[in-house]
Design an enzyme around this catalytic site. Structure first.
Site: not given
Length: 380
Positions: A46, A49-50, A268, A273, A317, A350
């Site tokens: 989620h 956007t990615r 965003k 990590h 996430c 992706k």
């Protein structure tokens, strides 16, 4: 009677929904199971956007998969009738000798991708939102952009059903085993199912679904932030490429303001990590805290000061990391009728479209025409 399938897919996030789609499109009788709704905000797929990019420094073996992923995303858009990919260009930046910049440059040269190498002054002149250190070199690749992950998952899941797949949500898998006749039995809190083949795409829950992955696919808590730009014109899709960069504070990534469906606006960004917090996916702290915000805001105020306005939203996430941060795409050695997709280490979404194709290949034939030698389980 227990229902029998050609294949069952556990997990309907980015990878599992794509696997179910490819199985169904090939005429397989397939069942997808997820413990949550589709889509949901409890896993790794989620965040509105990615990033998708061709200049891949992680390993040149990813590039053929990326080429295929781009083609499959375009096919999915056409079949679903909704835009899922937005081309913004991509920036990979860091000191000239950094893995991020040097590896991305080598990737473009080796694959004959169009690119421009920009020093920090040229980067700022072309994309004024970027205020990077003087020693920064940036690799601009025009074919990069963003995917809309929740809609990608919905597209794969809905089209899988149109092609005949069954889909069970709100159903938790309790376990699976191999029967004497070599079929796979999957047990859930709703019943049990039989299949010739099983695909497990459980994200952060992989170690709970496949005992052999307990020390190989390790969940980590990750936090994202959306900030209100002080100058929104500098952070829209046309003036702010997706980016990932190496600076003295670590490696960060970010995306432009994007709000086509009335979702959370804002720039965003996240830190790879984030705070190094290994977690259990069933008990992970899903609340964003002041320390999470401070870590991300301090970075934004230094390098993207015109974007570091009010905090509009934050989200938690999970990454699921392997030791070398490469994927696992393989059949289990002691159960070859079971294929696993795991350990995407924060850079997998992706390629979800092509991973789904690969998993369908593994379920049907035990191998794939794609070169997946880098992703074998026995390397870990």
């Amino acid at each position: 009677m227990t229902e029998h399938y050609d294949a069952i897919v556990i997990g309907m996030g980015g990878m599992g929904s794509a696997a179910l789609y490819h199985l169904a499109k090939r005429g397989q009788k397939a069942l997808g199971i997820d413990q949550f709704a589709i889509p949901h905000t409890f896993g790794s797929s989620h965040g509105l956007t990615r990033i998708i990019r061709l200049a891949y420094y992680e390993d040149l073996a990813y590039v053929p998969l990326l080429r295929r992923a781009y083609a499959l995303w375009a096919d999915l858009e056409g079949e679903f009738g909704e835009r899922l990919f937005y081309q913004t260009g991509s920036i990979d930046m860091g000191p000239a000798d950094s893995e991020v910049f040097r590896g991305s440059l080598d990737s473009c040269i080796a694959n004959d991708f169009p690119y421009q190498a920009l020093d920090s002054r040229a980067l700022r002149a072309r994309f004024p939102a970027y205020q990077m250190p003087a020693d920064t070199m940036a690799l601009y690749q025009p074919q990069g952009g963003l995917l809309v992950p929740e809609r990608c998952i919905v597209a794969h899941a809905e089209l899988a059903q149109r092609h005949g797949a069954s889909l069970h949500t709100g159903e938790r898998v309790l376990g699976w085993d191999i029967l004497p006749d070599e079929r796979v039995r999957v047990r859930s809190d709703h019943g049990s199912y039989l299949a010739e083949k099983l695909i497990i795409c459980g994200g952060a829950w992989m170690a709970k679904l496949v005992a052999g992955l307990a020390d190989k696919a390790i969940p980590e808590r990750q936090t994202l932030i959306w900030l209100q730009p002080k100058r929104p014109d500098l952070f829209d899709l046309t003036r702010f490429p997706v980016w990932n960069g190496q600076v003295e504070e670590g490696r960060y990534y970010g995306l432009p303001e994007f709000n086509p469906r009335g979702d959370t606006p804002g720039m965003k960004l996240g830190r790879y990590h984030h705070r190094g917090e290994i977690c259990d996916p069933d008990t992970v702290d899903r609340a964003a805290h002041d320390a999470d915000e401070a870590l991300l805001r301090t970075f934004a105020e230094r390098y993207f000061p015109e974007g570091a306005g009010a905090t509009l939203d934050m989200a938690v996430c999970m990454f699921t990391n392997t030791a070398d941060e490469h994927f696992v795409l393989d059949c289990l050695p002691d159960a070859p009728q079971v294929a696993v997709a795991a350990g995407f280490s924060g850079h997998g979404f992706k390629m979800a479209s092509v991973v789904g194709e690969i998993m369908a290949d593994l379920a049907q034939r035990g191998e794939s025409p794609h070169n997946i030698s880098l992703f074998r389980l026995d390397r870990l």
